[in-house]
Design a protein around this motif. Structure first.
Motif, PDB file in Angstrom:
ATOM      1  N   PHE A  18       0.816  -1.211   0.000  1.00 43.47           N
ATOM      2  CA  PHE A  18       0.000   0.000   0.000  1.00 43.47           C
ATOM      3  C   PHE A  18       0.851   1.264   0.000  1.00 43.47           C
ATOM      4  O   PHE A  18       0.502   2.266  -0.592  1.00 43.47           O
ATOM      5  CB  PHE A  18      -0.937   0.019   1.213  1.00 43.47           C
ATOM      6  CG  PHE A  18      -2.156  -0.836   1.040  1.00 43.47           C
ATOM      7  CD1 PHE A  18      -3.079  -0.563   0.042  1.00 43.47           C
ATOM      8  CD2 PHE A  18      -2.380  -1.908   1.881  1.00 43.47           C
ATOM      9  CE1 PHE A  18      -4.197  -1.351  -0.126  1.00 43.47           C
ATOM     10  CE2 PHE A  18      -3.497  -2.698   1.721  1.00 43.47           C
ATOM     11  CZ  PHE A  18      -4.412  -2.436   0.716  1.00 43.47           C
ATOM     12  N   LEU A  19       1.961   1.222   0.671  1.00 39.55           N
ATOM     13  CA  LEU A  19       2.828   2.393   0.749  1.00 39.55           C
ATOM     14  C   LEU A  19       3.633   2.617  -0.527  1.00 39.55           C
ATOM     15  O   LEU A  19       3.890   3.744  -0.917  1.00 39.55           O
ATOM     16  CB  LEU A  19       3.784   2.283   1.938  1.00 39.55           C
ATOM     17  CG  LEU A  19       3.123   2.325   3.315  1.00 39.55           C
ATOM     18  CD1 LEU A  19       4.166   2.069   4.387  1.00 39.55           C
ATOM     19  CD2 LEU A  19       2.435   3.650   3.542  1.00 39.55           C
ATOM     20  N   LEU A  20       4.054   1.550  -1.168  1.00 40.01           N
ATOM     21  CA  LEU A  20       4.920   1.674  -2.346  1.00 40.01           C
ATOM     22  C   LEU A  20       4.159   1.831  -3.653  1.00 40.01           C
ATOM     23  O   LEU A  20       4.664   2.418  -4.590  1.00 40.01           O
ATOM     24  CB  LEU A  20       5.864   0.465  -2.436  1.00 40.01           C
ATOM     25  CG  LEU A  20       6.855   0.325  -1.277  1.00 40.01           C
ATOM     26  CD1 LEU A  20       7.650  -0.957  -1.418  1.00 40.01           C
ATOM     27  CD2 LEU A  20       7.772   1.524  -1.221  1.00 40.01           C
ATOM     28  N   VAL A  21       2.963   1.287  -3.747  1.00 36.74           N
ATOM     29  CA  VAL A  21       2.182   1.368  -4.979  1.00 36.74           C
ATOM     30  C   VAL A  21       1.079   2.402  -4.771  1.00 36.74           C
ATOM     31  O   VAL A  21       0.204   2.220  -3.939  1.00 36.74           O
ATOM     32  CB  VAL A  21       1.573  -0.004  -5.352  1.00 36.74           C
ATOM     33  CG1 VAL A  21       0.739   0.095  -6.608  1.00 36.74           C
ATOM     34  CG2 VAL A  21       2.668  -1.040  -5.508  1.00 36.74           C
ATOM     35  N   PRO A  22       1.112   3.515  -5.520  1.00 34.58           N
ATOM     36  CA  PRO A  22       0.099   4.550  -5.333  1.00 34.58           C
ATOM     37  C   PRO A  22      -1.278   4.063  -5.790  1.00 34.58           C
ATOM     38  O   PRO A  22      -1.389   3.159  -6.614  1.00 34.58           O
ATOM     39  CB  PRO A  22       0.595   5.708  -6.202  1.00 34.58           C
ATOM     40  CG  PRO A  22       1.570   5.118  -7.139  1.00 34.58           C
ATOM     41  CD  PRO A  22       2.091   3.857  -6.523  1.00 34.58           C
ATOM     42  N   GLU A  23      -2.287   4.717  -5.255  1.00 33.12           N
ATOM     43  CA  GLU A  23      -3.656   4.320  -5.545  1.00 33.12           C
ATOM     44  C   GLU A  23      -4.013   4.553  -7.011  1.00 33.12           C
ATOM     45  O   GLU A  23      -4.617   3.723  -7.657  1.00 33.12           O
ATOM     46  CB  GLU A  23      -4.595   5.125  -4.657  1.00 33.12           C
ATOM     47  CG  GLU A  23      -6.012   4.632  -4.693  1.00 33.12           C
ATOM     48  CD  GLU A  23      -6.850   5.379  -3.686  1.00 33.12           C
ATOM     49  OE1 GLU A  23      -7.924   5.850  -4.098  1.00 33.12           O
ATOM     50  OE2 GLU A  23      -6.428   5.502  -2.530  1.00 33.12           O
ATOM     51  N   GLY A  24      -3.658   5.706  -7.560  1.00 33.59           N
ATOM     52  CA  GLY A  24      -3.944   6.022  -8.956  1.00 33.59           C
ATOM     53  C   GLY A  24      -2.651   6.126  -9.734  1.00 33.59           C
ATOM     54  O   GLY A  24      -1.585   5.727  -9.283  1.00 33.59           O
ATOM     55  N   ARG A  25      -2.751   6.689 -10.922  1.00 32.70           N
ATOM     56  CA  ARG A  25      -1.552   6.909 -11.725  1.00 32.70           C
ATOM     57  C   ARG A  25      -0.761   8.076 -11.169  1.00 32.70           C
ATOM     58  O   ARG A  25      -1.325   9.060 -10.713  1.00 32.70           O
ATOM     59  CB  ARG A  25      -1.921   7.211 -13.170  1.00 32.70           C
ATOM     60  CG  ARG A  25      -2.393   6.025 -13.909  1.00 32.70           C
ATOM     61  CD  ARG A  25      -2.554   6.400 -15.354  1.00 32.70           C
ATOM     62  NE  ARG A  25      -2.703   5.184 -16.118  1.00 32.70           N
ATOM     63  CZ  ARG A  25      -3.014   5.146 -17.379  1.00 32.70           C
ATOM     64  NH1 ARG A  25      -3.209   6.261 -18.029  1.00 32.70           N
ATOM     65  NH2 ARG A  25      -3.125   4.006 -17.999  1.00 32.70           N
ATOM     66  N   ALA A  26       0.543   7.978 -11.256  1.00 37.22           N
ATOM     67  CA  ALA A  26       1.418   9.070 -10.815  1.00 37.22           C
ATOM     68  C   ALA A  26       2.074   9.696 -12.043  1.00 37.22           C
ATOM     69  O   ALA A  26       2.499   8.995 -12.945  1.00 37.22           O
ATOM     70  CB  ALA A  26       2.481   8.543  -9.871  1.00 37.22           C
ATOM     71  N   TYR A  27       2.118  11.019 -12.066  1.00 39.45           N
ATOM     72  CA  TYR A  27       2.749  11.740 -13.159  1.00 39.45           C
ATOM     73  C   TYR A  27       3.920  12.541 -12.612  1.00 39.45           C
ATOM     74  O   TYR A  27       3.801  13.225 -11.605  1.00 39.45           O
ATOM     75  CB  TYR A  27       1.750  12.678 -13.837  1.00 39.45           C
ATOM     76  CG  TYR A  27       0.598  11.948 -14.480  1.00 39.45           C
ATOM     77  CD1 TYR A  27       0.745  11.374 -15.726  1.00 39.45           C
ATOM     78  CD2 TYR A  27      -0.613  11.820 -13.825  1.00 39.45           C
ATOM     79  CE1 TYR A  27      -0.299  10.694 -16.315  1.00 39.45           C
ATOM     80  CE2 TYR A  27      -1.660  11.144 -14.405  1.00 39.45           C
ATOM     81  CZ  TYR A  27      -1.509  10.575 -15.657  1.00 39.45           C
ATOM     82  OH  TYR A  27      -2.536   9.901 -16.237  1.00 39.45           O
ATOM     83  N   ALA A  28       5.034  12.472 -13.307  1.00 40.50           N
ATOM     84  CA  ALA A  28       6.213  13.211 -12.858  1.00 40.50           C
ATOM     85  C   ALA A  28       6.073  14.694 -13.177  1.00 40.50           C
ATOM     86  O   ALA A  28       6.565  15.534 -12.457  1.00 40.50           O
ATOM     87  CB  ALA A  28       7.465  12.648 -13.505  1.00 40.50           C
ATOM     88  N   CYS A  29       5.411  15.016 -14.262  1.00 39.57           N
ATOM     89  CA  CYS A  29       5.243  16.410 -14.656  1.00 39.57           C
ATOM     90  C   CYS A  29       3.782  16.799 -14.463  1.00 39.57           C
ATOM     91  O   CYS A  29       2.900  16.205 -15.070  1.00 39.57           O
ATOM     92  CB  CYS A  29       5.636  16.604 -16.127  1.00 39.57           C
ATOM     93  SG  CYS A  29       5.439  18.304 -16.693  1.00 39.57           S
ATOM     94  N   SER A  30       3.546  17.766 -13.617  1.00 40.31           N
ATOM     95  CA  SER A  30       2.185  18.284 -13.463  1.00 40.31           C
ATOM     96  C   SER A  30       2.269  19.800 -13.603  1.00 40.31           C
ATOM     97  O   SER A  30       3.068  20.454 -12.945  1.00 40.31           O
ATOM     98  CB  SER A  30       1.587  17.876 -12.123  1.00 40.31           C
ATOM     99  OG  SER A  30       2.365  18.360 -11.070  1.00 40.31           O
ATOM    100  N   CYS A  31       1.458  20.319 -14.480  1.00 41.19           N
ATOM    101  CA  CYS A  31       1.501  21.744 -14.797  1.00 41.19           C
ATOM    102  C   CYS A  31       0.314  22.458 -14.162  1.00 41.19           C
ATOM    103  O   CYS A  31      -0.784  21.908 -14.087  1.00 41.19           O
ATOM    104  CB  CYS A  31       1.451  21.948 -16.310  1.00 41.19           C
ATOM    105  SG  CYS A  31       2.744  21.091 -17.209  1.00 41.19           S
ATOM    106  N   VAL A  32       0.540  23.685 -13.738  1.00 46.14           N
ATOM    107  CA  VAL A  32      -0.531  24.525 -13.212  1.00 46.14           C
ATOM    108  C   VAL A  32      -1.321  25.056 -14.406  1.00 46.14           C
ATOM    109  O   VAL A  32      -0.740  25.600 -15.349  1.00 46.14           O
ATOM    110  CB  VAL A  32       0.046  25.690 -12.380  1.00 46.14           C
ATOM    111  CG1 VAL A  32      -1.052  26.632 -11.923  1.00 46.14           C
ATOM    112  CG2 VAL A  32       0.831  25.151 -11.209  1.00 46.14           C
ATOM    113  N   GLU A  33      -2.625  24.871 -14.360  1.00 46.96           N
ATOM    114  CA  GLU A  33      -3.470  25.350 -15.463  1.00 46.96           C
ATOM    115  C   GLU A  33      -3.570  26.870 -15.405  1.00 46.96           C
ATOM    116  O   GLU A  33      -3.819  27.451 -14.343  1.00 46.96           O
ATOM    117  CB  GLU A  33      -4.865  24.735 -15.362  1.00 46.96           C
ATOM    118  CG  GLU A  33      -4.900  23.257 -15.683  1.00 46.96           C
ATOM    119  CD  GLU A  33      -4.564  22.963 -17.138  1.00 46.96           C
ATOM    120  OE1 GLU A  33      -4.974  23.738 -18.025  1.00 46.96           O
ATOM    121  OE2 GLU A  33      -3.886  21.954 -17.372  1.00 46.96           O
ATOM    122  N   SER A  34      -3.380  27.507 -16.545  1.00 43.50           N
ATOM    123  CA  SER A  34      -3.563  28.949 -16.665  1.00 43.50           C
ATOM    124  C   SER A  34      -3.836  29.271 -18.125  1.00 43.50           C
ATOM    125  O   SER A  34      -3.473  28.513 -19.019  1.00 43.50           O
ATOM    126  CB  SER A  34      -2.344  29.718 -16.144  1.00 43.50           C
ATOM    127  OG  SER A  34      -1.196  29.386 -16.881  1.00 43.50           O
TER     128      SER A  34
END
Length: 188
Positions: A18-34
């Protein structure tokens, strides 16, 4: 005792899972919407231009960057010449990288590096091909359509006036040195 060890190990593996495998998908790049107007405020340079040169990949510490040279068509902010060079993060999109194609036109949002000497851009900057930039261009409003006349005629990035100043300085220096040598010879 053997049963307690097996149950403890099983609980340990389940907890670690549970600690090592995240619940959903993980993204390395996340951008702030603007939107484009907000990006105009936060960017150092905003323009549309055609990629006329796509440099090779350079590695600075852990960053992979590629130099893109643009022939600028329209400027909104921070354009100092008809040709602008912007360093793009050349990693994959998972690391906020971008790949721009030669002879394609883009709407570019760029920012200056910490030293203030080079423009950079990445996936989160909001760059988009001109064909897909309709809504962003409407939000930006009318930019300044550029021509070479806006910056003066140039040779290898220098204007005629800068060459005139350089050559004038050299001629003046030659005249002064020649006069000094002539006066020394005349005294002896």
């Amino acid at each position: 005792m053997k049963c307690a060890v097996i149950v403890t190990l099983a609980l340990l593996f389940i907890t670690a899972g549970f600690l090592l495998v995240p619940e959903g998908r993980a993204y390395a790049c996340s951008c702030v919407e603007s939107n484009a107007q907000e990006k105009l405020k936060t960017s150092t340079s905003v323009f549309t231009g055609k990629v006329v040169k796509r440099g090779g990949v350079q590695i600075f510490s852990t960053d992979r960057v590629r130099a893109y040279t643009f022939e600028v068509d329209t400027a909104w902010k921070g354009v100092s010449s008809k040709r602008m060079t912007v360093l793009g993060n050349d990693a994959g999109s998972e690391s906020c990288g971008i790949q721009l194609e030669k002879n394609q036109s883009y709407l570019i949002f760029a920012y200056q590096d910490e030293e203030g000497s080079k423009l950079h851009t990445n996936l989160c900057s909001g760059n988009v091909s001109v064909e897909q930039a309709g809504d962003a261009l409407k939000l930006l409003g009318a930019g300044k359509v550029l021509s070479q006349d806006d910056f003066g005629e140039t040779i290898h990035g220098r204007s005629w006036s800068s060459y005139l100043m350089i050559y004038g300085g050299v001629v003046l220096l030659i005249v002064l040195v020649s006069g000094w040598i002539w006066r020394r010879k005349k005294r002896t």
